[in-house]
Design an enzyme around this catalytic site. Sequence first.
Site, PDB file in Angstrom:
ATOM      1  N   LEU A 176       0.861  -1.182   0.000  1.00  0.00           N
ATOM      2  CA  LEU A 176       0.000   0.000   0.000  1.00  0.00           C
ATOM      3  C   LEU A 176       0.896   1.230   0.000  1.00  0.00           C
ATOM      4  O   LEU A 176       1.910   1.277   0.681  1.00  0.00           O
ATOM      5  CB  LEU A 176      -0.896   0.032   1.243  1.00  0.00           C
ATOM      6  N   ASP A 177       0.517   2.224  -0.776  1.00  0.00           N
ATOM      7  CA  ASP A 177       1.248   3.486  -0.852  1.00  0.00           C
ATOM      8  C   ASP A 177       1.344   4.104   0.543  1.00  0.00           C
ATOM      9  O   ASP A 177       0.397   4.034   1.320  1.00  0.00           O
ATOM     10  CB  ASP A 177       0.474   4.421  -1.792  1.00  0.00           C
TER      11      ASP A 177
END
Length: 92
Positions: free
Chosen positions: A64-65
């Site tokens: 996930l960013d």
Amino acid sequence: DPPVQVHLAEGLCAVHKPLEWTSNDVVSYIRGMLERDARNRGAKLAKRRSRSKNKVKVGHGGTLDPLATGVLVLGIGSGTKDLQHYLSGSKK
């Protein structure tokens, strides 16, 4: 005395990834918690880069960013191998 188990439970778990944390930050945090617990129970742990089986295994099921929050699926112990079965499907 039998050796102390490294993992009390193995499998998959979902955690909330906070804003500005990377997926690897979450994995490192959880691994550190599990290593402290195992040592407190008397388990002898190998160094992290060792090929020994006596270490805490934690992996994530997708990056996930750092600017995103959300659910991050983690595999613990034998659950790290189970992650591949869940990752083979569609993201939709």
